[in-house]
Design a protein around this motif. Structure first.
Motif, PDB file in Angstrom:
ATOM      1  N   ARG A 158      53.614 -66.382  84.534  1.00  0.00           N
ATOM      2  CA  ARG A 158      53.462 -64.828  84.958  1.00  0.00           C
ATOM      3  C   ARG A 158      54.728 -64.039  85.202  1.00  0.00           C
ATOM      4  N   ARG A 159      54.736 -62.954  84.743  1.00  0.00           N
ATOM      5  CA  ARG A 159      55.858 -62.182  84.634  1.00  0.00           C
ATOM      6  C   ARG A 159      55.663 -60.624  85.316  1.00  0.00           C
ATOM      7  N   TYR A 160      54.379 -60.350  85.304  1.00  0.00           N
ATOM      8  CA  TYR A 160      53.853 -58.929  85.879  1.00  0.00           C
ATOM      9  C   TYR A 160      53.072 -59.192  87.069  1.00  0.00           C
ATOM     10  N   CYS A 161      53.339 -58.164  87.959  1.00  0.00           N
ATOM     11  CA  CYS A 161      52.784 -58.056  89.299  1.00  0.00           C
ATOM     12  C   CYS A 161      51.387 -57.674  89.359  1.00  0.00           C
ATOM     13  N   SER A 162      50.842 -57.038  88.124  1.00  0.00           N
ATOM     14  CA  SER A 162      49.468 -56.666  87.947  1.00  0.00           C
ATOM     15  C   SER A 162      49.099 -56.591  86.469  1.00  0.00           C
ATOM     16  N   THR A 163      47.815 -56.610  86.150  1.00  0.00           N
ATOM     17  CA  THR A 163      47.495 -56.275  84.939  1.00  0.00           C
ATOM     18  C   THR A 163      47.609 -55.147  84.217  1.00  0.00           C
ATOM     19  N   ALA A 164      47.950 -54.029  85.071  1.00  0.00           N
ATOM     20  CA  ALA A 164      48.349 -52.530  84.443  1.00  0.00           C
ATOM     21  C   ALA A 164      49.891 -52.927  84.159  1.00  0.00           C
ATOM     22  N   CYS A 165      50.529 -53.532  84.801  1.00  0.00           N
ATOM     23  CA  CYS A 165      52.031 -53.517  84.144  1.00  0.00           C
ATOM     24  C   CYS A 165      52.149 -54.493  82.871  1.00  0.00           C
ATOM     25  N   GLY A 166      51.337 -55.385  82.765  1.00  0.00           N
ATOM     26  CA  GLY A 166      51.473 -56.359  81.774  1.00  0.00           C
ATOM     27  C   GLY A 166      50.515 -55.776  80.495  1.00  0.00           C
ATOM     28  N   ASN A 167      49.595 -54.767  80.753  1.00  0.00           N
ATOM     29  CA  ASN A 167      49.075 -54.039  79.673  1.00  0.00           C
ATOM     30  C   ASN A 167      49.990 -53.221  79.194  1.00  0.00           C
ATOM     31  N   ALA A 169      60.157 -77.172  99.045  1.00  0.00           N
ATOM     32  CA  ALA A 169      60.060 -77.823  97.688  1.00  0.00           C
ATOM     33  C   ALA A 169      61.033 -77.064  96.655  1.00  0.00           C
ATOM     34  N   ASP A 170      62.046 -76.123  97.069  1.00  0.00           N
ATOM     35  CA  ASP A 170      63.127 -75.453  96.277  1.00  0.00           C
ATOM     36  C   ASP A 170      62.141 -74.644  95.028  1.00  0.00           C
ATOM     37  N   GLU A 171      60.962 -73.966  95.440  1.00  0.00           N
ATOM     38  CA  GLU A 171      60.177 -73.345  94.786  1.00  0.00           C
ATOM     39  C   GLU A 171      60.226 -71.759  94.744  1.00  0.00           C
ATOM     40  N   LEU A 172      61.259 -71.212  95.390  1.00  0.00           N
ATOM     41  CA  LEU A 172      61.243 -69.862  95.460  1.00  0.00           C
ATOM     42  C   LEU A 172      61.397 -69.047  94.271  1.00  0.00           C
ATOM     43  N   SER A 173      61.497 -69.689  93.109  1.00  0.00           N
ATOM     44  CA  SER A 173      61.380 -69.212  92.045  1.00  0.00           C
ATOM     45  C   SER A 173      60.048 -68.615  91.665  1.00  0.00           C
ATOM     46  N   ARG A 174      59.081 -69.174  92.165  1.00  0.00           N
ATOM     47  CA  ARG A 174      57.724 -68.659  92.230  1.00  0.00           C
ATOM     48  C   ARG A 174      57.574 -67.273  92.657  1.00  0.00           C
ATOM     49  N   LEU A 175      58.494 -66.701  93.260  1.00  0.00           N
ATOM     50  CA  LEU A 175      58.641 -65.428  93.614  1.00  0.00           C
ATOM     51  C   LEU A 175      59.615 -64.505  92.768  1.00  0.00           C
ATOM     52  N   SER A 176      59.207 -63.317  92.341  1.00  0.00           N
ATOM     53  CA  SER A 176      60.079 -62.677  91.496  1.00  0.00           C
ATOM     54  C   SER A 176      59.734 -61.194  91.563  1.00  0.00           C
ATOM     55  N   ILE A 177      60.572 -60.398  90.839  1.00  0.00           N
ATOM     56  CA  ILE A 177      60.296 -58.940  90.765  1.00  0.00           C
ATOM     57  C   ILE A 177      59.654 -58.825  89.206  1.00  0.00           C
ATOM     58  N   CYS A 178      58.776 -57.828  89.342  1.00  0.00           N
ATOM     59  CA  CYS A 178      57.889 -57.608  88.078  1.00  0.00           C
ATOM     60  C   CYS A 178      58.866 -57.505  86.958  1.00  0.00           C
ATOM     61  N   ALA A 179      58.405 -57.806  85.733  1.00  0.00           N
ATOM     62  CA  ALA A 179      59.379 -57.894  84.703  1.00  0.00           C
ATOM     63  C   ALA A 179      58.885 -56.223  83.911  1.00  0.00           C
TER      64      ALA A 179
END
Length: 176
Positions: free
Chosen positions: A155-164, A128-138
């Motif tokens: 979604r940019r962060y791997c967890s709520t902790a990183c986002g917060n 589906a050319d959707e590998l952009s759905r996987l990334s490294i945490c911002a």
């Protein structure tokens, strides 16, 4: 894009497994592996011993490479994984789960099932050319993987902790 439930389930499990290697390591005990097995609804053989734990832990780096590679490299890694484990996809239905794909027999070792199920799920993303759905945490201090299955791809962060942590840092920077 909407993916099949087994694709999403396998990707979520693979990302959690890869991220378990981040500090603090959250997969160091057999009980933690058993909880991972149960949480992600795996079926089949599960030795629940130190050798299996070591083998699953050893999967984290190769899965990370597979999940973070460009499309051509990911395709090569998927094909190698499927060939190495002689994966033969079959539709199965068990418990309360409707038809989905299993590519190794129930007696296959748990680490083999993880590798093959991740590879099978990645096939859908590659096609589906959707590998952009996987990334490294911002978060600049984190190397965790992010699986973004949201409609708006926000979604940019791997967890709520990183986002917060980043939200607090941005707030403090604005207040200065």
């Amino acid at each position: 894009m909407i993916f099949a439930h087994d694709t999403e389930d396998s990707l979520v499990a693979a990302v959690e497994l890869v991220n378990s290697a981040e500090e603090p390591d959250t997969l160091t005990e057999i009980d933690q592996l058993a909880a991972f097995f149960d949480k992600h609804g795996y079926t089949g053989a599960h030795a629940r011993d130190a050798a299996e734990l070591a083998a699953v832990r050893a999967l984290r780096a190769p899965l990370r490479r597979m999940l973070t590679s460009d499309r051509d490299t990911a395709t090569e890694l998927v094909n190698q994984t499927l060939a190495r484990h002689r994966a033969v996809p079959q539709l199965v239905r068990h418990d309360d789960v409707d038809y989905h794909i299993h590519a190794v027999p129930p007696e296959a070792p748990f680490p083999v099932r993880i590798a093959v199920e991740t590879a099978m799920a990645l096939i859908d993303l590659i096609r589906a050319d959707e590998l952009s759905r996987l990334s490294i945490c911002a978060d600049s201090t984190c190397e965790g993987l992010v699986l973004d299955l949201s409609r708006n791809r926000s979604r940019r962060y791997c967890s709520t902790a990183c986002g917060n942590r980043n939200a607090v840092a941005a707030y403090r920077a604005r207040k200065k």
